[in-house]
Design a protein around this motif. Structure first.
Motif, short mmCIF file in Angstrom:
data_model
loop_
_atom_site.label_atom_id
_atom_site.label_comp_id
_atom_site.label_asym_id
_atom_site.label_seq_id
_atom_site.Cartn_x
_atom_site.Cartn_y
_atom_site.Cartn_z
N ILE A 32 0.78 -1.29 -0.15
CA ILE A 32 -0.07 0.07 0.04
C ILE A 32 0.87 1.14 -0.16
CG2 ILE A 32 -1.82 1.42 1.23
CD1 ILE A 32 -2.72 -1.33 2.09
N LEU A 33 1.81 1.28 0.91
CA LEU A 33 2.76 2.34 0.94
C LEU A 33 3.42 2.66 -0.33
CD1 LEU A 33 4.53 2.07 4.40
CD2 LEU A 33 2.61 3.58 3.91
N ILE A 69 -0.86 7.99 4.90
CA ILE A 69 -0.72 6.70 5.29
C ILE A 69 -2.03 6.11 6.19
CG2 ILE A 69 0.40 5.34 6.84
CD1 ILE A 69 3.03 6.82 5.73
N SER A 70 -2.38 6.83 7.01
CA SER A 70 -3.58 6.62 7.82
C SER A 70 -4.86 6.37 7.01
CB SER A 70 -3.87 7.95 8.97
OG SER A 70 -2.69 7.95 9.66
N ASN A 71 -5.09 7.44 6.05
CA ASN A 71 -6.43 7.23 5.37
C ASN A 71 -6.34 5.97 4.54
OD1 ASN A 71 -7.31 9.60 6.15
ND2 ASN A 71 -6.67 10.89 4.42
N GLN A 72 -5.05 5.72 3.98
CA GLN A 72 -5.13 4.35 3.09
C GLN A 72 -5.23 3.08 3.89
OE1 GLN A 72 -5.19 4.51 -0.25
NE2 GLN A 72 -5.80 6.78 0.22
N LEU A 73 -4.29 3.05 5.06
CA LEU A 73 -4.62 1.88 5.79
C LEU A 73 -5.99 1.40 6.25
CD1 LEU A 73 -0.92 1.96 7.42
CD2 LEU A 73 -1.84 0.37 5.70
N GLU A 74 -6.52 2.77 6.75
CA GLU A 74 -7.88 2.55 7.27
C GLU A 74 -8.82 2.08 6.19
OE1 GLU A 74 -8.90 6.31 9.16
OE2 GLU A 74 -7.91 5.94 10.80
N ASN A 77 -9.06 -1.58 6.04
CA ASN A 77 -9.55 -1.89 7.16
C ASN A 77 -8.30 -2.47 8.31
OD1 ASN A 77 -12.21 -2.29 6.28
ND2 ASN A 77 -11.68 -3.94 5.43
N PHE A 78 -7.20 -1.58 8.28
CA PHE A 78 -6.35 -1.62 9.14
C PHE A 78 -6.71 -0.73 10.27
CE2 PHE A 78 -2.02 -0.40 10.88
CZ PHE A 78 -1.55 -1.72 10.99
N GLU A 79 -6.68 -1.37 11.60
CA GLU A 79 -6.79 -0.38 12.65
C GLU A 79 -5.50 0.04 13.12
OE1 GLU A 79 -8.90 -2.58 15.81
OE2 GLU A 79 -10.26 -3.54 14.32
N ILE A 80 -5.58 1.44 12.86
CA ILE A 80 -4.08 2.33 13.40
C ILE A 80 -4.09 2.79 14.83
CG2 ILE A 80 -2.88 4.37 12.82
CD1 ILE A 80 -4.20 4.32 10.15
N LYS A 81 -3.09 2.31 15.32
CA LYS A 81 -2.74 3.12 16.86
C LYS A 81 -1.81 4.03 16.73
CE LYS A 81 -3.49 -1.55 18.88
NZ LYS A 81 -2.45 -2.56 19.76
N GLU A 82 -0.82 4.23 15.84
CA GLU A 82 0.26 5.33 15.67
C GLU A 82 0.84 5.16 14.39
OE1 GLU A 82 4.38 6.53 17.60
OE2 GLU A 82 3.62 4.76 18.07
N ASN A 96 -2.98 -3.19 13.65
CA ASN A 96 -3.44 -4.49 13.17
C ASN A 96 -4.51 -4.37 12.30
OD1 ASN A 96 -5.43 -4.34 15.07
ND2 ASN A 96 -4.54 -5.57 16.69
N TYR A 97 -4.74 -5.65 11.72
CA TYR A 97 -5.97 -6.00 10.97
C TYR A 97 -6.78 -6.59 11.58
CZ TYR A 97 -3.84 -4.67 6.44
OH TYR A 97 -3.38 -3.89 5.20
#
Length: 97
Positions: A32-33, A69-74, A77-82, A96-97
């Motif tokens: 994704i990155l 990065i935050s938008n694309q991982l969300e 369906n990636f749950e972002i902590k940091e 994590n997913y």
């Protein structure tokens, strides 16, 4: 998440003629990155295109990169902590997913 593993050349990985299946969370984040929007035909808005951001060291670009990065991982369906891009040599993504 378990899926098909890719080798270092981003080709499908095989073991004794069978596809390797393993945890691919890190692999998915990396793809994704590195991918630009339009790289995934089924999901045309997925992709960060991180190489474009790395060329510009400005703080605004870093904030945009962190947000992208935050938008694309969300979106994946990636749950972002940091997400921390203060050190471009060592980008921190926790979740994590």
């Amino acid at each position: 998440m378990e899926d098909f593993k890719l080798d270092d050349n981003k080709d499908l990985s095989f073991n004794k003629g069978d596809l390797n299946i393993d945890n691919t969370d890190q692999q998915n984040i990396e793809l994704i990155l590195l991918s630009h929007k339009g790289s995934f035909k089924e999901f045309p808005i997925l992709g960060v295109g991180i190489t474009d951001y790395l060329k510009s060291p400005e703080i605004i670009s870093r904030l945009r990169l962190e947000n992208e990065i935050s938008n694309q991982l969300e979106y994946d369906n990636f749950e972002i902590k940091e997400v921390d891009v203060n050190n471009l040599e060592n980008i921190v993504i926790d979740g994590n997913y």
